[in-house]
Structures are given as C-alpha cells and as structure tokens.
Design a protein around this motif. Structure first.
Motif, PDB file in Angstrom:
ATOM      1  N   MET A 102       0.719  -1.204  -0.031  1.00  0.00           N
ATOM      2  CA  MET A 102      -0.044   0.075   0.030  1.00  0.00           C
ATOM      3  C   MET A 102       0.820   1.135  -0.029  1.00  0.00           C
ATOM      4  O   MET A 102       1.990   1.418   0.714  1.00  0.00           O
ATOM      5  N   ARG A 103       0.465   2.168  -0.737  1.00  0.00           N
ATOM      6  CA  ARG A 103       1.232   3.226  -0.843  1.00  0.00           C
ATOM      7  C   ARG A 103       0.636   4.485   0.057  1.00  0.00           C
ATOM      8  O   ARG A 103      -0.414   4.574   0.535  1.00  0.00           O
ATOM      9  N   ALA A 104       1.683   5.445   0.562  1.00  0.00           N
ATOM     10  CA  ALA A 104       1.429   6.245   1.484  1.00  0.00           C
ATOM     11  C   ALA A 104       0.347   7.445   1.089  1.00  0.00           C
ATOM     12  O   ALA A 104      -0.458   7.991   1.622  1.00  0.00           O
ATOM     13  N   TYR A 105       0.311   7.635  -0.218  1.00  0.00           N
ATOM     14  CA  TYR A 105      -0.619   8.942  -1.110  1.00  0.00           C
ATOM     15  C   TYR A 105      -0.996   8.169  -2.202  1.00  0.00           C
ATOM     16  O   TYR A 105      -0.614   7.405  -2.846  1.00  0.00           O
ATOM     17  N   SER A 106      -2.095   8.550  -2.458  1.00  0.00           N
ATOM     18  CA  SER A 106      -2.905   8.098  -3.715  1.00  0.00           C
ATOM     19  C   SER A 106      -2.172   8.702  -4.891  1.00  0.00           C
ATOM     20  O   SER A 106      -1.476   9.744  -5.070  1.00  0.00           O
ATOM     21  N   GLU A 107      -2.416   7.622  -5.934  1.00  0.00           N
ATOM     22  CA  GLU A 107      -1.961   8.034  -7.360  1.00  0.00           C
ATOM     23  C   GLU A 107      -2.195   9.323  -7.778  1.00  0.00           C
ATOM     24  O   GLU A 107      -1.332  10.066  -8.551  1.00  0.00           O
ATOM     25  N   VAL A 108      -3.501   9.779  -7.508  1.00  0.00           N
ATOM     26  CA  VAL A 108      -3.943  11.063  -8.056  1.00  0.00           C
ATOM     27  C   VAL A 108      -3.412  12.442  -7.646  1.00  0.00           C
ATOM     28  O   VAL A 108      -2.916  13.449  -7.913  1.00  0.00           O
ATOM     29  N   TYR A 109      -3.146  12.173  -6.214  1.00  0.00           N
ATOM     30  CA  TYR A 109      -2.229  12.931  -5.378  1.00  0.00           C
ATOM     31  C   TYR A 109      -1.044  13.241  -5.956  1.00  0.00           C
ATOM     32  O   TYR A 109      -0.450  14.538  -6.058  1.00  0.00           O
ATOM     33  N   LEU A 110      -0.083  12.166  -6.162  1.00  0.00           N
ATOM     34  CA  LEU A 110       1.217  12.109  -6.612  1.00  0.00           C
ATOM     35  C   LEU A 110       1.091  12.600  -8.133  1.00  0.00           C
ATOM     36  O   LEU A 110       2.234  13.374  -8.458  1.00  0.00           O
ATOM     37  N   ASN A 111       0.233  12.317  -8.887  1.00  0.00           N
ATOM     38  CA  ASN A 111       0.101  12.941 -10.274  1.00  0.00           C
ATOM     39  C   ASN A 111      -0.264  14.333 -10.267  1.00  0.00           C
ATOM     40  O   ASN A 111       0.592  14.903 -10.931  1.00  0.00           O
ATOM     41  N   ASP A 112      -1.000  14.829  -9.257  1.00  0.00           N
ATOM     42  CA  ASP A 112      -0.854  16.254  -9.219  1.00  0.00           C
ATOM     43  C   ASP A 112       0.421  16.980  -8.898  1.00  0.00           C
ATOM     44  O   ASP A 112       0.583  18.092  -9.424  1.00  0.00           O
ATOM     45  N   THR A 113       0.899  16.488  -7.960  1.00  0.00           N
ATOM     46  CA  THR A 113       2.355  16.898  -7.576  1.00  0.00           C
ATOM     47  C   THR A 113       3.367  16.967  -8.905  1.00  0.00           C
ATOM     48  O   THR A 113       4.031  18.026  -9.100  1.00  0.00           O
ATOM     49  N   VAL A 114       3.532  15.887  -9.550  1.00  0.00           N
ATOM     50  CA  VAL A 114       4.119  15.864 -10.872  1.00  0.00           C
ATOM     51  C   VAL A 114       3.717  16.800 -11.948  1.00  0.00           C
ATOM     52  O   VAL A 114       4.392  17.475 -12.422  1.00  0.00           O
ATOM     53  N   GLU A 115       2.358  16.964 -11.987  1.00  0.00           N
ATOM     54  CA  GLU A 115       1.684  18.043 -12.888  1.00  0.00           C
ATOM     55  C   GLU A 115       2.335  19.485 -12.399  1.00  0.00           C
ATOM     56  O   GLU A 115       2.611  20.286 -13.403  1.00  0.00           O
ATOM     57  N   ASN A 116       2.002  19.759 -11.159  1.00  0.00           N
ATOM     58  CA  ASN A 116       2.325  20.949 -10.714  1.00  0.00           C
ATOM     59  C   ASN A 116       3.789  21.246 -11.060  1.00  0.00           C
ATOM     60  O   ASN A 116       4.227  22.696 -11.398  1.00  0.00           O
TER      61      ASN A 116
END
Length: 74
Positions: free
Chosen positions: A1-15
């Motif tokens: 299990m990951r500490a953060y959701s994939e959506v949250y990580l994708n938002d960080t990368v996108e920003n």
C-alpha cells in the motif's frame, strides 16, 4: 500500500511540470534546463520527496515564489 494516492502524486508531478513550463514561458532568457537541474537538486524538491504536504500542494506559481527562498543543496 502506498502512503499517498496516485491522483495526489500525479497532481504533484503535474504542478512541477507547470512550474517548468511557467519558467520557460515567463523567462525566455533563463536556461530552463539549468533551472530544472537546480530545482531537482534543491531543497524545494527535497521537501516534495519527503512528502511535506505544505510544499506538495503548491501550484506552479506558488512553487516559483517559494523556490528562491530555499537554499540549494549540492
């Protein structure tokens, strides 16, 4: 299990991508590749890698304003 959701990580990368685009478009005389290298080895990116929510939730312009206030790590 990951500490953060994939959506949250994708938002960080996108920003971060939007930050690089913002710098390239707003500062054409700046070496964008050099900025990206400096950013990726700096404390701002280190904070993101350490999952500090304050930095992870910043949009591109807020990251740009925050970045110069941080010292660079080499």
């Amino acid at each position: 299990m990951r500490a953060y959701s994939e959506v949250y990580l994708n938002d960080t990368v996108e920003n971060q991508g939007k930050l690089f685009d913002f710098v390239a478009q707003s500062y054409p005389d700046m070496d964008t590749e050099d900025f990206i290298h400096t950013y990726m080895t700096g404390r701002t990116r280190k904070c993101i890698d350490e999952a500090k929510a304050y930095v992870n939730t910043m949009d591109a312009k807020t990251l740009w304003a925050y970045f110069p206030r941080r010292n660079i790590i080499r």
